[in-house]
Design a protein around this motif. Structure first.
Motif, PDB file in Angstrom:
ATOM      1  N   GLY A 176     -33.613 -34.418   3.584  1.00 16.92           N
ATOM      2  CA  GLY A 176     -32.346 -34.771   4.197  1.00 16.92           C
ATOM      3  C   GLY A 176     -31.118 -34.040   3.699  1.00 16.92           C
ATOM      4  N   VAL A 177     -31.304 -32.926   3.000  1.00 24.75           N
ATOM      5  CA  VAL A 177     -30.152 -32.144   2.540  1.00 24.75           C
ATOM      6  C   VAL A 177     -29.640 -31.284   3.691  1.00 24.75           C
ATOM      7  N   PRO A 178     -28.362 -31.326   4.010  1.00 27.66           N
ATOM      8  CA  PRO A 178     -27.816 -30.510   5.098  1.00 27.66           C
ATOM      9  C   PRO A 178     -27.998 -29.014   4.832  1.00 27.66           C
ATOM     10  N   LEU A 179     -28.354 -28.295   5.869  1.00 29.87           N
ATOM     11  CA  LEU A 179     -28.531 -26.843   5.738  1.00 29.87           C
ATOM     12  C   LEU A 179     -27.391 -26.074   6.389  1.00 29.87           C
ATOM     13  N   ASP A 180     -26.350 -26.777   6.761  1.00 29.12           N
ATOM     14  CA  ASP A 180     -25.227 -26.114   7.441  1.00 29.12           C
ATOM     15  C   ASP A 180     -23.875 -26.428   6.787  1.00 29.12           C
ATOM     16  N   THR A 181     -23.907 -26.841   5.533  1.00 28.91           N
ATOM     17  CA  THR A 181     -22.658 -27.125   4.812  1.00 28.91           C
ATOM     18  C   THR A 181     -21.949 -25.822   4.447  1.00 28.91           C
ATOM     19  N   PRO A 182     -20.674 -25.667   4.791  1.00 27.56           N
ATOM     20  CA  PRO A 182     -19.970 -24.428   4.442  1.00 27.56           C
ATOM     21  C   PRO A 182     -19.459 -24.448   3.000  1.00 27.56           C
ATOM     22  N   ASP A 183     -19.339 -23.260   2.421  1.00 29.97           N
ATOM     23  CA  ASP A 183     -18.711 -23.156   1.105  1.00 29.97           C
ATOM     24  C   ASP A 183     -17.205 -23.005   1.302  1.00 29.97           C
ATOM     25  N   VAL A 184     -16.468 -22.703   0.244  1.00 24.94           N
ATOM     26  CA  VAL A 184     -15.013 -22.635   0.363  1.00 24.94           C
ATOM     27  C   VAL A 184     -14.563 -21.470   1.241  1.00 24.94           C
ATOM     28  N   ASN A 185     -15.434 -20.508   1.437  1.00 23.44           N
ATOM     29  CA  ASN A 185     -15.125 -19.377   2.324  1.00 23.44           C
ATOM     30  C   ASN A 185     -15.678 -19.584   3.722  1.00 23.44           C
ATOM     31  N   ARG A 186     -16.104 -20.837   3.977  1.00 22.93           N
ATOM     32  CA  ARG A 186     -16.624 -21.254   5.287  1.00 22.93           C
ATOM     33  C   ARG A 186     -17.945 -20.585   5.640  1.00 22.93           C
TER      34      ARG A 186
END
Length: 208
Positions: A176-186
């Protein structure tokens, strides 16, 4: 009094800063002690690094239990980027090297799985990027939040995607870990990946 008595009486005391332009022998001793401690710390870090690479749990345990190595979460290594210095704890180094025995020992001694200090690399990111499924599962079993990122929100999913570690991505997706989370640079994990891995991530996201 004799001339000798007079000379001895007037000789500035090396312990008194008022008689020595604000400095005294105690300052030197304190400075020396600090320098010696710094040298000792460097030696400890070097030895611990080598023991981690060798997977020598026995000697690591002896060092820690004897007090030679006192801070289980101290920075053992570092690297420079354009703007910051990244720090690596013993747990992060062991996770990167797939030293399962060392990882278990460090966790037994209370090493932090969820690193909260600024500019400290996450053990989970190291394990994910190197494809070490067993280590990642051990970290998770000990309370590691695999959806959390580091100072720039670079997550285990980013690490796995950037290094093409498909089994890690599949594991993360399965729990269930999201694979589309953006970092600070999106940048999402997919943005860090090759076209082949991007296709695999897209397929996993479609299954959800």
């Amino acid at each position: 009094p004799s001339a000798m008595t007079y000379m001895l009486r007037k000789r500035p005391s090396p312990w008194d800063p008022l008689e020595n332009d604000g400095t005294c022998i105690l300052d030197h001793l304190i400075t020396r002690k600090t320098a010696v401690r710094a040298i000792d710390e460097v030696a400890v870090k070097k030895r611990v690094n080598n023991l981690i690479m060798d997977g020598n749990v026995h000697t690591l345990r002896e060092m820690y239990d004897s007090g030679e190595w006192t801070d289980i979460d101290m920075s053992m290594d570092s690297s420079e980027t354009d703007d910051h210095t990244w720090h690596y704890t013993a747990l992060t180094l062991a996770a990167c090297d797939n030293q399962v025995g060392v990882v278990n020992f460090l966790l037994e001694r209370g090493a932090q799985v969820n690193e909260r200090r600024a500019w400290h690399a996450l053990p989970s990111n190291a394990a994910a990027a190197e494809g070490h499924v067993e280590v990642l599962n051990i970290l998770r079993a000990n309370g590691c939040t695999l959806s959390c990122g580091d100072q720039v929100n670079f997550t285990p999913a980013h690490g796995a995607a950037s290094r093409g570690q498909l089994p890690i991505l599949e594991l993360l997706h399965r729990i269930g870990v999201p694979l589309d989370t953006p970092d600070v640079n999106r940048r999402t994990p997919s943005d860090c990946a090759t076209s082949e891995v991007q296709a695999a991530i897209a397929k996993l996201l479609q299954v959800n």
